[in-house]
Design a protein around this motif. Structure first.
Motif, PDB file in Angstrom:
ATOM      1  N   ALA A 132      -1.789   1.726  13.960  1.00  0.00           N
ATOM      2  CA  ALA A 132      -1.022   1.578  15.202  1.00  0.00           C
ATOM      3  C   ALA A 132      -0.667   0.105  15.415  1.00  0.00           C
ATOM      4  N   ALA A 133      -1.611  -0.768  15.138  1.00  0.00           N
ATOM      5  CA  ALA A 133      -1.354  -2.208  15.285  1.00  0.00           C
ATOM      6  C   ALA A 133      -0.308  -2.678  14.269  1.00  0.00           C
ATOM      7  N   VAL A 134      -0.426  -2.206  13.037  1.00  0.00           N
ATOM      8  CA  VAL A 134       0.553  -2.556  12.003  1.00  0.00           C
ATOM      9  C   VAL A 134       1.938  -2.103  12.425  1.00  0.00           C
ATOM     10  N   ASN A 135       2.017  -0.878  12.929  1.00  0.00           N
ATOM     11  CA  ASN A 135       3.314  -0.372  13.349  1.00  0.00           C
ATOM     12  C   ASN A 135       3.880  -1.200  14.497  1.00  0.00           C
ATOM     13  N   GLY A 136       3.014  -1.696  15.358  1.00  0.00           N
ATOM     14  CA  GLY A 136       3.458  -2.596  16.419  1.00  0.00           C
ATOM     15  C   GLY A 136       4.000  -3.900  15.868  1.00  0.00           C
ATOM     16  N   VAL A 137       3.304  -4.458  14.898  1.00  0.00           N
ATOM     17  CA  VAL A 137       3.729  -5.706  14.266  1.00  0.00           C
ATOM     18  C   VAL A 137       5.105  -5.546  13.624  1.00  0.00           C
ATOM     19  N   MET A 139       0.856  -1.183   0.000  1.00  0.00           N
ATOM     20  CA  MET A 139       0.000   0.000   0.000  1.00  0.00           C
ATOM     21  C   MET A 139       0.894   1.236   0.000  1.00  0.00           C
ATOM     22  N   ALA A 140       0.744   2.096  -0.988  1.00  0.00           N
ATOM     23  CA  ALA A 140       1.568   3.296  -1.099  1.00  0.00           C
ATOM     24  C   ALA A 140       1.309   4.252   0.068  1.00  0.00           C
ATOM     25  N   GLY A 141       2.219   5.198   0.239  1.00  0.00           N
ATOM     26  CA  GLY A 141       2.162   6.135   1.350  1.00  0.00           C
ATOM     27  C   GLY A 141       0.859   6.916   1.456  1.00  0.00           C
ATOM     28  N   LYS A 142       0.342   7.387   0.330  1.00  0.00           N
ATOM     29  CA  LYS A 142      -0.915   8.152   0.371  1.00  0.00           C
ATOM     30  C   LYS A 142      -2.054   7.275   0.876  1.00  0.00           C
ATOM     31  N   ALA A 143      -2.108   6.035   0.423  1.00  0.00           N
ATOM     32  CA  ALA A 143      -3.157   5.118   0.871  1.00  0.00           C
ATOM     33  C   ALA A 143      -2.982   4.777   2.346  1.00  0.00           C
ATOM     34  N   GLN A 144      -1.732   4.628   2.790  1.00  0.00           N
ATOM     35  CA  GLN A 144      -1.480   4.369   4.217  1.00  0.00           C
ATOM     36  C   GLN A 144      -1.953   5.539   5.071  1.00  0.00           C
ATOM     37  N   MET A 145      -1.679   6.756   4.612  1.00  0.00           N
ATOM     38  CA  MET A 145      -2.086   7.929   5.376  1.00  0.00           C
ATOM     39  C   MET A 145      -3.611   7.999   5.476  1.00  0.00           C
ATOM     40  N   ALA A 146      -4.285   7.730   4.369  1.00  0.00           N
ATOM     41  CA  ALA A 146      -5.748   7.730   4.391  1.00  0.00           C
ATOM     42  C   ALA A 146      -6.262   6.665   5.351  1.00  0.00           C
ATOM     43  N   ARG A 147      -5.640   5.513   5.333  1.00  0.00           N
ATOM     44  CA  ARG A 147      -6.049   4.429   6.239  1.00  0.00           C
ATOM     45  C   ARG A 147      -5.804   4.819   7.685  1.00  0.00           C
ATOM     46  N   ALA A 148      -4.680   5.483   7.956  1.00  0.00           N
ATOM     47  CA  ALA A 148      -4.365   5.921   9.317  1.00  0.00           C
ATOM     48  C   ALA A 148      -5.376   6.951   9.803  1.00  0.00           C
ATOM     49  N   GLU A 149      -5.826   7.813   8.896  1.00  0.00           N
ATOM     50  CA  GLU A 149      -6.820   8.820   9.267  1.00  0.00           C
ATOM     51  C   GLU A 149      -8.180   8.178   9.543  1.00  0.00           C
ATOM     52  N   GLN A 150      -8.514   7.128   8.793  1.00  0.00           N
ATOM     53  CA  GLN A 150      -9.807   6.461   8.947  1.00  0.00           C
ATOM     54  C   GLN A 150      -9.796   5.410  10.049  1.00  0.00           C
ATOM     55  N   GLN A 151      -8.680   4.729  10.217  1.00  0.00           N
ATOM     56  CA  GLN A 151      -8.583   3.636  11.181  1.00  0.00           C
ATOM     57  C   GLN A 151      -7.229   3.697  11.887  1.00  0.00           C
ATOM     58  N   VAL A 175       2.959   8.000   5.366  1.00  0.00           N
ATOM     59  CA  VAL A 175       2.766   9.293   4.709  1.00  0.00           C
ATOM     60  C   VAL A 175       3.272   9.214   3.272  1.00  0.00           C
ATOM     61  N   PRO A 176       2.895  10.192   2.420  1.00  0.00           N
ATOM     62  CA  PRO A 176       3.444  10.219   1.061  1.00  0.00           C
ATOM     63  C   PRO A 176       4.968  10.283   1.081  1.00  0.00           C
TER      64      PRO A 176
END
Length: 141
Positions: A84-89, A67-79, A97-98
């Motif tokens: 946070a869990a992914v970053n823990g993993v 998942m590209a940075g822009k999509a990750q940022m959108a996901r972080a904003e929505q969920q 971020v982009p």
């Protein structure tokens, strides 16, 4: 297919050239293979020494999540809990971020990722995409 050292070096060189053309702050660029391993990295003179970790985190999140940075940022904003869990993993290595750009071959397969940092995240992504295009690959930012 994997990302060759020659292509990784082209991506870095052309990303840095784009940054200078746009008069961006000093950039740092990392290229990871499809397994998240560093293929190549460069930090321009004047770039902060901690930029490797940021560039790596942008690229690592992209390749490990597909998942590209822009999509990750959108996901972080929505969920936020999901990211946070992914970053823990992934041991806190993901920077959603982009500037984290997926590398795809001409058939669309993910072959790695590029992380650029040093200026605004959007400008970082522009520089990464210029490098990827110059290497004859497809970038997804």
């Amino acid at each position: 297919m994997t990302i060759s050292l020659r292509k990784a070096r082209t991506i870095i060189r052309k990303s840095l050239e784009k940054g200078r053309e746009m008069e961006l702050k000093p950039l740092s660029v990392v290229v990871l293979d499809a397994g998240g391993h560093v293929q190549a990295f460069e930090r321009e003179d004047g770039a902060a020494p901690g930029r490797f970790a940021i560039a790596h985190g942008k690229a690592y999140g992209a390749v490990m999540l597909g998942m590209a940075g822009k999509a990750q940022m959108a996901r972080a904003e929505q969920q936020a809990y999901f990211m946070a869990a992914v970053n823990g993993v992934y041991g806190g290595q993901v920077i959603p971020v982009p500037g984290g750009v997926l590398l795809r071959d001409k058939k669309g397969a993910v072959i790695g990722a590029v992380g650029v940092t040093g200026d605004t995240s959007d400008n970082d992504a522009i520089a990464a995409l210029a490098g990827i295009e110059a290497a004859g690959l497809i970038g997804e930012s």
